[in-house]
Motif scaffolding. Structure first.
Motif, PDB file in Angstrom:
ATOM      1  N   ASP A 143       0.890  -1.246  -0.008  1.00 15.68           N
ATOM      2  CA  ASP A 143       0.025   0.151   0.033  1.00 15.68           C
ATOM      3  C   ASP A 143       0.883   1.077   0.187  1.00 15.68           C
ATOM      4  O   ASP A 143       1.528   1.409   0.821  1.00 15.68           O
ATOM      5  CB  ASP A 143      -0.994   0.076   1.273  1.00 15.68           C
ATOM      6  CG  ASP A 143      -1.937   1.242   1.350  1.00 15.68           C
ATOM      7  OD1 ASP A 143      -2.071   1.974   0.380  1.00 15.68           O
ATOM      8  OD2 ASP A 143      -2.490   1.618   2.454  1.00 15.68           O
ATOM      9  N   THR A 144       0.851   1.944  -1.195  1.00 15.05           N
ATOM     10  CA  THR A 144       1.771   2.991  -1.308  1.00 15.05           C
ATOM     11  C   THR A 144       1.015   4.359  -0.893  1.00 15.05           C
ATOM     12  O   THR A 144       1.864   5.492  -0.840  1.00 15.05           O
ATOM     13  CB  THR A 144       2.290   3.050  -2.766  1.00 15.05           C
ATOM     14  OG1 THR A 144       1.200   3.605  -3.653  1.00 15.05           O
ATOM     15  CG2 THR A 144       2.952   1.655  -2.951  1.00 15.05           C
ATOM     16  N   SER A 184       2.949  -1.055   4.391  1.00 13.16           N
ATOM     17  CA  SER A 184       2.866   0.395   4.085  1.00 13.16           C
ATOM     18  C   SER A 184       4.418   0.711   3.266  1.00 13.16           C
ATOM     19  O   SER A 184       5.431   0.647   4.088  1.00 13.16           O
ATOM     20  CB  SER A 184       2.673   1.387   4.936  1.00 13.16           C
ATOM     21  OG  SER A 184       1.462   1.014   5.567  1.00 13.16           O
ATOM     22  N   VAL A 185       4.319   1.098   2.084  1.00 11.07           N
ATOM     23  CA  VAL A 185       5.619   1.338   1.380  1.00 11.07           C
ATOM     24  C   VAL A 185       5.632   2.773   0.533  1.00 11.07           C
ATOM     25  O   VAL A 185       4.674   2.828  -0.268  1.00 11.07           O
ATOM     26  CB  VAL A 185       5.616   0.315   0.337  1.00 11.07           C
ATOM     27  CG1 VAL A 185       6.962   0.628  -0.399  1.00 11.07           C
ATOM     28  CG2 VAL A 185       6.101  -1.193   0.911  1.00 11.07           C
ATOM     29  N   PHE A 186       6.568   3.584   0.794  1.00 16.06           N
ATOM     30  CA  PHE A 186       6.282   5.102   0.243  1.00 16.06           C
ATOM     31  C   PHE A 186       7.522   5.344  -0.506  1.00 16.06           C
ATOM     32  O   PHE A 186       7.414   6.555  -1.104  1.00 16.06           O
ATOM     33  CB  PHE A 186       6.333   5.658   1.322  1.00 16.06           C
ATOM     34  CG  PHE A 186       5.048   5.595   2.388  1.00 16.06           C
ATOM     35  CD1 PHE A 186       3.893   5.848   1.824  1.00 16.06           C
ATOM     36  CD2 PHE A 186       5.214   5.354   3.667  1.00 16.06           C
ATOM     37  CE1 PHE A 186       2.667   5.748   2.770  1.00 16.06           C
ATOM     38  CE2 PHE A 186       4.191   4.836   4.594  1.00 16.06           C
ATOM     39  CZ  PHE A 186       2.892   4.943   3.845  1.00 16.06           C
ATOM     40  N   ASP A 187       8.420   4.245  -0.830  1.00 14.88           N
ATOM     41  CA  ASP A 187       9.493   4.870  -2.004  1.00 14.88           C
ATOM     42  C   ASP A 187      10.169   3.430  -2.610  1.00 14.88           C
ATOM     43  O   ASP A 187       9.671   2.462  -1.974  1.00 14.88           O
ATOM     44  CB  ASP A 187      10.602   5.415  -1.167  1.00 14.88           C
ATOM     45  CG  ASP A 187      11.324   4.495  -0.337  1.00 14.88           C
ATOM     46  OD1 ASP A 187      11.917   3.611  -0.494  1.00 14.88           O
ATOM     47  OD2 ASP A 187      11.483   5.150   1.055  1.00 14.88           O
ATOM     48  N   MET A 191      10.297  -0.701  -1.531  1.00 13.02           N
ATOM     49  CA  MET A 191       9.463  -1.775  -2.327  1.00 13.02           C
ATOM     50  C   MET A 191      10.551  -2.836  -2.656  1.00 13.02           C
ATOM     51  O   MET A 191       9.988  -4.057  -2.515  1.00 13.02           O
ATOM     52  CB  MET A 191       8.882  -1.036  -3.553  1.00 13.02           C
ATOM     53  CG  MET A 191       8.370  -1.910  -4.214  1.00 13.02           C
ATOM     54  SD  MET A 191       7.953  -1.630  -6.156  1.00 13.02           S
ATOM     55  CE  MET A 191       9.526  -1.835  -6.707  1.00 13.02           C
ATOM     56  N   ILE A 215       0.531  -4.338  -5.872  1.00 12.31           N
ATOM     57  CA  ILE A 215       1.216  -2.857  -5.803  1.00 12.31           C
ATOM     58  C   ILE A 215       0.202  -1.756  -6.041  1.00 12.31           C
ATOM     59  O   ILE A 215       0.054  -1.653  -7.067  1.00 12.31           O
ATOM     60  CB  ILE A 215       2.506  -2.783  -6.374  1.00 12.31           C
ATOM     61  CG1 ILE A 215       3.431  -4.155  -5.847  1.00 12.31           C
ATOM     62  CG2 ILE A 215       3.095  -1.542  -5.902  1.00 12.31           C
ATOM     63  CD1 ILE A 215       4.806  -4.048  -6.419  1.00 12.31           C
ATOM     64  N   SER A 220       3.059   5.553  -7.988  1.00 14.38           N
ATOM     65  CA  SER A 220       3.590   6.509  -7.145  1.00 14.38           C
ATOM     66  C   SER A 220       4.860   6.340  -6.569  1.00 14.38           C
ATOM     67  O   SER A 220       5.444   7.167  -6.076  1.00 14.38           O
ATOM     68  CB  SER A 220       2.639   6.510  -6.025  1.00 14.38           C
ATOM     69  OG  SER A 220       2.639   5.329  -5.272  1.00 14.38           O
ATOM     70  N   LEU A 221       5.556   4.890  -6.825  1.00 16.60           N
ATOM     71  CA  LEU A 221       6.713   4.940  -6.453  1.00 16.60           C
ATOM     72  C   LEU A 221       7.702   5.287  -7.381  1.00 16.60           C
ATOM     73  O   LEU A 221       9.056   5.731  -7.084  1.00 16.60           O
ATOM     74  CB  LEU A 221       6.851   3.400  -5.880  1.00 16.60           C
ATOM     75  CG  LEU A 221       6.029   2.769  -4.970  1.00 16.60           C
ATOM     76  CD1 LEU A 221       6.282   1.349  -4.633  1.00 16.60           C
ATOM     77  CD2 LEU A 221       6.537   3.304  -3.426  1.00 16.60           C
TER      78      LEU A 221
END
Length: 316
Positions: A143-144, A184-187, A191, A215, A220-221
């Motif tokens: 989840d980004t 929760s993955v934000f970059d 990932m 994904i 967004s990544l």
């Protein structure tokens, strides 16, 4: 394949000097070598004081790649692989399943493209809920954008299981949630960390029940690294695509990613991430809908076994 730093212990030639040289050319993992011109890289190495050692390291990398490359399959073996080993998993949505001939196929990377509020996340949550509710395996969900919703999962589980949210329904819901592993993955680097751990678990059979990798959203990544880092950003994007397809093929996973749209020629929206990414997904589907109702439209932009342009409607 692992990051270069992880290989240093087994291959001392991949020391800090070699890693620094590779990083200066946008190479952070073994996969990155696959999209570089080896002769150009060797020419750059020739300009360094330790050129011979650097070229030995480059040669070692390609030896590792060759050792892990699977033998070529003939046509009959490919057909058997497609028919017998690559299962089709329902999305839980009849309209989408009919369009795709049953659902999402293991071994393929499927991309959902669409503007905001077109239903991409809802399709992902429904597919995850359905697969786990039917005891077909577990789901890894990246989840980004903080869009994962346990409340929506509960609604889908209730609909799929045809049960009220009573004590029995709560037990079913809890079982489903226990088998959807959400990160929760934000970059893009986070990932890669999750995907490499997943690969290790799958290889050691610890993750043998994982059947679906989601994904939401891949764009967004990747978008932040394309505009600011040039060739290194494109190399990271290509590495991400390679790793996702490798996981799908080698471990019979359904890989489902979402991608947003951007303005194209004459104002017509087009999938983000450009031409380099366009060739990565096996299947590309376009979602659209009227914000005034729950009816959504899905059309085939790319598919290995059907013509583009097929359209279906569904509600979610």
């Amino acid at each position: 394949m692992a990051p270069l730093k992880a290989l240093e212990l087994a291959y001392p030639i991949f020391d800090s000097n070699f890693q620094t040289f590779c990083a200066s050319h946008g190479i952070l993992s073994v996969e990155d070598f696959l999209i570089h011109d080896v002769y150009e890289l060797a020419a750059f190495a020739d300009q360094q004081p330790t050129s011979e050692k650097l070229k030995q390291g480059i040669t070692q990398i390609f030896s590792i790649i060759d050792a892990q490359h699977q033998p070529w399959l003939n046509g009959l073996e490919l057909l058997d692989d497609a028919l017998q080993k690559k299962h089709v998993f329902s999305t839980g949505c009849e309209g989408i399943d009919l369009l795709l001939g049953g659902g999402l196929r293991a071994g393929q990377l499927t991309e959902l493209v669409g503007p905001s509020s077109s239903g991409k996340t809802q399709v992902c949550l429904l597919a995850a809920s359905y697969l786990v509710s039917k005891n077909m395996g577990t789901v890894v969900y990246l989840d980004t954008g903080n869009s994962f919703s346990s409340q929506r999962i509960a609604q889908f589980v209730g609909r799929i299981s045809n049960c009220m949210f009573d004590q029995a329904g709560q037990r079913i819901f809890q079982k489903v949630m226990n088998n959807i592993l959400c990160y929760s993955v934000f970059d893009i680097f986070s990932m890669f960390n999750v995907l490499h751990r997943l690969e290790i678990n799958l290889q050691s059979q610890k993750g043998e029940q994982v059947r679906l990798l989601i994904i939401d959203s891949i764009s967004s990544l990747i978008t932040p690294i394309i505009g600011n880092s040039g060739s290194q950003g494109r190399a990271l994007m290509a590495s991400a695509g390679y790793l996702l397809k490798k996981l799908a093929q080698e471990h019979n996973l359904v890989v489902l990613v979402t991608n947003h749209t951007v303005g194209g020629e004459r104002g017509i929206p087009k999938p983000a991430l450009g031409q380099t990414w366009k060739s990565v997904p096996h299947v590309r589907l376009l979602l659209s809908g009227d914000h005034g109702n729950n009816i959504r439209s899905i059309s085939v932009l790319k598919h290995p076994s059907m013509a583009s342009g097929k359209v279906a409607s569904f509600t979610i």
